[in-house]
Design a protein around this motif. Structure first.
Motif, PDB file in Angstrom:
ATOM      1  N   ALA A  21      18.595  15.882  -9.180  1.00 15.31           N
ATOM      2  CA  ALA A  21      19.267  16.245  -7.931  1.00 15.31           C
ATOM      3  C   ALA A  21      18.279  16.161  -6.776  1.00 15.31           C
ATOM      4  N   TYR A  22      17.054  16.626  -7.008  1.00 18.04           N
ATOM      5  CA  TYR A  22      16.019  16.500  -5.979  1.00 18.04           C
ATOM      6  C   TYR A  22      15.718  15.025  -5.701  1.00 18.04           C
ATOM      7  N   ALA A  23      15.679  14.222  -6.764  1.00 20.29           N
ATOM      8  CA  ALA A  23      15.376  12.792  -6.596  1.00 20.29           C
ATOM      9  C   ALA A  23      16.431  12.100  -5.739  1.00 20.29           C
ATOM     10  N   VAL A  24      17.698  12.508  -5.883  1.00 18.17           N
ATOM     11  CA  VAL A  24      18.769  11.940  -5.056  1.00 18.17           C
ATOM     12  C   VAL A  24      18.464  12.174  -3.578  1.00 18.17           C
ATOM     13  N   HIS A  25      18.162  13.412  -3.240  1.00 19.88           N
ATOM     14  CA  HIS A  25      17.854  13.735  -1.837  1.00 19.88           C
ATOM     15  C   HIS A  25      16.588  13.011  -1.369  1.00 19.88           C
ATOM     16  N   LYS A  26      15.607  12.956  -2.223  1.00 15.32           N
ATOM     17  CA  LYS A  26      14.344  12.292  -1.860  1.00 15.32           C
ATOM     18  C   LYS A  26      14.584  10.820  -1.525  1.00 15.32           C
ATOM     19  N   PHE A  27      15.379  10.140  -2.363  1.00 10.80           N
ATOM     20  CA  PHE A  27      15.642   8.721  -2.141  1.00 10.80           C
ATOM     21  C   PHE A  27      16.286   8.490  -0.779  1.00 10.80           C
ATOM     22  N   TYR A  28      17.347   9.225  -0.492  1.00 12.51           N
ATOM     23  CA  TYR A  28      18.090   8.963   0.750  1.00 12.51           C
ATOM     24  C   TYR A  28      17.377   9.507   1.980  1.00 12.51           C
ATOM     25  N   GLN A  29      16.750  10.653   1.872  1.00 13.78           N
ATOM     26  CA  GLN A  29      16.040  11.201   3.031  1.00 13.78           C
ATOM     27  C   GLN A  29      14.883  10.296   3.446  1.00 13.78           C
ATOM     28  N   GLU A  30      14.195   9.728   2.491  1.00 12.76           N
ATOM     29  CA  GLU A  30      13.067   8.843   2.804  1.00 12.76           C
ATOM     30  C   GLU A  30      13.531   7.526   3.419  1.00 12.76           C
ATOM     31  N   ARG A  31      14.804   7.221   3.313  1.00 13.94           N
ATOM     32  CA  ARG A  31      15.357   5.997   3.900  1.00 13.94           C
ATOM     33  C   ARG A  31      16.172   6.269   5.162  1.00 13.94           C
TER      34      ARG A  31
ATOM     35  N   TRP B 243      30.151  16.081 -10.195  1.00 15.45           N
ATOM     36  CA  TRP B 243      29.431  15.886  -8.931  1.00 15.45           C
ATOM     37  C   TRP B 243      29.275  14.396  -8.651  1.00 15.45           C
ATOM     38  N   MET B 244      29.457  14.052  -7.362  1.00 16.52           N
ATOM     39  CA  MET B 244      29.370  12.653  -6.945  1.00 16.52           C
ATOM     40  C   MET B 244      28.352  12.488  -5.829  1.00 16.52           C
ATOM     41  N   ILE B 245      27.634  11.375  -5.880  1.00 17.69           N
ATOM     42  CA  ILE B 245      26.761  10.951  -4.784  1.00 17.69           C
ATOM     43  C   ILE B 245      27.432   9.755  -4.131  1.00 17.69           C
ATOM     44  N   GLU B 246      27.689   9.846  -2.821  1.00 17.35           N
ATOM     45  CA  GLU B 246      28.426   8.791  -2.130  1.00 17.35           C
ATOM     46  C   GLU B 246      27.742   8.434  -0.810  1.00 17.35           C
TER      47      GLU B 246
ATOM     48  N   LYS C  58      17.319   2.356  -9.948  1.00 12.17           N
ATOM     49  CA  LYS C  58      15.944   2.181 -10.421  1.00 12.17           C
ATOM     50  C   LYS C  58      15.068   3.366 -10.021  1.00 12.17           C
ATOM     51  N   PHE C  59      15.301   3.893  -8.816  1.00 18.27           N
ATOM     52  CA  PHE C  59      14.498   5.019  -8.336  1.00 18.27           C
ATOM     53  C   PHE C  59      14.712   6.260  -9.191  1.00 18.27           C
ATOM     54  N   ILE C  60      15.977   6.629  -9.447  1.00 17.02           N
ATOM     55  CA  ILE C  60      16.196   7.874 -10.185  1.00 17.02           C
ATOM     56  C   ILE C  60      15.817   7.729 -11.661  1.00 17.02           C
ATOM     57  N   PHE C  61      15.956   6.524 -12.220  1.00 16.73           N
ATOM     58  CA  PHE C  61      15.525   6.329 -13.607  1.00 16.73           C
ATOM     59  C   PHE C  61      13.997   6.426 -13.706  1.00 16.73           C
TER      60      PHE C  61
ATOM     61  N   LEU D 226      23.507  11.572 -15.840  1.00 17.35           N
ATOM     62  CA  LEU D 226      22.701  12.439 -16.698  1.00 17.35           C
ATOM     63  C   LEU D 226      22.921  12.116 -18.165  1.00 17.35           C
ATOM     64  N   MET D 227      24.149  11.771 -18.538  1.00 19.01           N
ATOM     65  CA  MET D 227      24.407  11.343 -19.914  1.00 19.01           C
ATOM     66  C   MET D 227      23.576  10.113 -20.246  1.00 19.01           C
ATOM     67  N   TYR D 228      23.537   9.166 -19.318  1.00 16.15           N
ATOM     68  CA  TYR D 228      22.805   7.922 -19.546  1.00 16.15           C
ATOM     69  C   TYR D 228      21.303   8.183 -19.668  1.00 16.15           C
ATOM     70  N   VAL D 229      20.790   9.040 -18.808  1.00 14.65           N
ATOM     71  CA  VAL D 229      19.355   9.322 -18.784  1.00 14.65           C
ATOM     72  C   VAL D 229      18.910  10.068 -20.038  1.00 14.65           C
ATOM     73  N   THR D 230      19.699  11.025 -20.484  1.00 15.54           N
ATOM     74  CA  THR D 230      19.284  11.886 -21.587  1.00 15.54           C
ATOM     75  C   THR D 230      19.717  11.396 -22.959  1.00 15.54           C
TER      76      THR D 230
END
Length: 464
Positions: free
Chosen positions: A144-154, A246-249, A269-272, A440-444
């Motif tokens: 969840a933090y990574a999601v915010h990090k990706f978009y905030q940095e862009r 939960w959705m990221i849009e 690629k970033f969140i993985f 999360l299913m895919y990652v874990t």
């Protein structure tokens, strides 16, 4: 008790920041306790990592309430960190003080053994204390933090869209109604329920997506993203469906479909990569206990160039494959998971983005192509599951959008505000949606969506 003066177990056994001779203060829950006349061994976990720290208590008879320090109880443990002679652990604590904070009675069910996931769903209030669900929730937090990090940095702005809405974004009718009316005796006009007397003076529902409101913000302040709960009354009792998720849009103004495709590829690629580097110990756990291919799966996606292919080309490949699919392939029908997995796992051997789907099977808001038959929709497909992201360039032409709303059998009156941004300085814009729980299913490697949400909501199940 000073709850702020403590040492996280993670800093000892994962980060190796606490050295032998130091005196950490551990606050946590007992995983196992073995007490004899001369020595006691107490394993404690504080939720910061999968690993436990063992405390060795000499002369246990001198410890008040030692007999009550049992599995599930909470303790405060202080002592000297020493190198452990036991196999499987680098350090242990030579205990100087151990204090019982909260007793666990004899009904505590999480004893030191492996419990089945179905059983653990029945006790979702306790299952975060297990290794698996502790790891799931730590990765959920980190990503969840990574999601915010990706978009905030862009330069994207985080937007909070409504949970309650009067519009059906997808037009599929899978809506949870929200009302304060007495449904046993609702007010009526001409035999129909009079929603003008309801709390919002109109029919209202839980949102299925924040996209429509996100478009409004994108066409005012530029690139935005939403990240919040969505609800769909889809009676699909499968391992991949939940009623609340939960959705990221993200949504980008002055943007066409190719830019959105690239953003989707970069985002995955970033969140993985973030999961592999920032959650390494928990990923090791999932690789060892749940699915030994999870690391390799993510690494292959990270290193791949995502293939771009039209829906028409994808159908041609499938028709020529010689494969007998459960769901026959034909132009105009939606691709099924088996088709998507064939493309990614056997044909391309990597991720693919399929775009330009038939108009008849996609939502009203997707931009119609010049051929009149297809829309600028895209699905991002990955090996093992198929579709992981769905998106489109939005229909920004007012007259075409009006036609599409009517064509889909929706009420124009409910979308007047949505049409307005096509009248006042309209611009091309595009976006997509990523289901956080399925990611999360895919990652874990977890096989059931009920096991990546702390308190899942699925058909006929809304406990806790």
């Amino acid at each position: 008790m000073d709850y702020f003066t403590r040492t996280k177990i993670r800093s000892i056994i994962v980060e190796d920041r606490i050295k032998p001779g130091e005196r950490p203060i551990i606050l946590g829950w007992v995983r196992t306790a073995r007490v004899s006349k001369n020595v006691a061994f107490v394993e404690v976990n504080d939720g910061s990592c999968v690993g436990n720290i063992q405390g060795v208590v000499n002369n246990p008879e001198s410890i008040p309430n030692i007999e009550k320090i049992t599995t599930g109880s909470s303790v405060r443990m202080v002592g000297k960190l020493i190198e452990s002679p036991a196999k499987g652990q680098k350090y242990e604590i030579s205990v100087e003080e151990i204090e019982l904070i909260g007793e666990a009675d004899q009904t505590y069910v999480l004893q030191k053994k492996r419990h089945g996931f179905e059983f653990l769903r029945e006790i979702a209030h306790l299952r975060p204390r297990t290794n698996t669900f502790g790891a799931v929730n730590r990765i959920r937090s980190k990503l969840a933090y990574a999601v915010h990090k990706f978009y905030q940095e862009r330069g994207f702005y985080y937007i909070h869209t409504p949970i309650i809405t009067a519009s059906d974004c997808e037009g599929a009718g899978q809506l949870f109604r929200v009302t304060t009316l007495d449904m046993n005796n609702p007010p009526r006009v001409d035999g129909k329920i009079n929603y003008s007397e309801d709390f919002f003076s109109s029919e209202a529902y839980l949102t299925v997506s924040g996209q429509l409101e996100g478009e409004l913000l994108a066409t005012a302040i530029g690139d935005i993203y939403t990240f919040g709960p969505t609800f769909r009354a889809e009676n699909s009792n499968t391992p991949r469906h939940a009623a609340e998720f939960w959705m990221i849009e993200p949504e980008m103004a002055f943007c066409e479909l190719p830019e959105s495709m690239q953003l989707a590829e970069d985002f995955l690629k970033f969140i993985f990569e973030y999961a592999l580097t920032e959650c390494s110990d928990d990923m090791d756990f999932f690789a060892a206990r749940i699915d030994n291919t999870v690391r390799d799966t993510l690494e292959k996606v990270i290193k791949s160039e995502f293939v771009r292919i039209t829906y028409t080309e994808a159908v041609s490949i499938l028709e020529k494959s010689g494969r007998k699919f459960e769901f026959p392939v034909s132009w105009g029908s939606d691709l099924q998971s088996e088709h998507e997995r064939y493309l990614t796992e056997e044909y391309f051997k990597g991720p693919a983005i399929v775009y330009d789907y038939p108009r008849s099977i996609k939502a009203f808001y997707m931009r119609v192509n010049d051929d009149g038959r297809t829309v600028r929709a895209m699905d991002v497909l990955v090996p093992k599951i198929g579709e992981i992201i769905g998106g489109s360039e939005r229909e920004h032409r007012h007259d075409v959008l009006v036609e599409r709303i009517k064509e889909c059998g929706l009420n124009l009156d409910n979308y007047g505000w949505y049409l307005d941004i096509r009248k006042y300085g309209t611009v091309p814009h595009a976006g997509f949606g990523l289901g956080f729980d399925r990611t999360l299913m895919y990652v874990t490697g977890m096989a059931n969506i009920r096991d990546v949400a702390p308190f899942p909501r699925v058909p006929r199940w809304a406990k806790f």
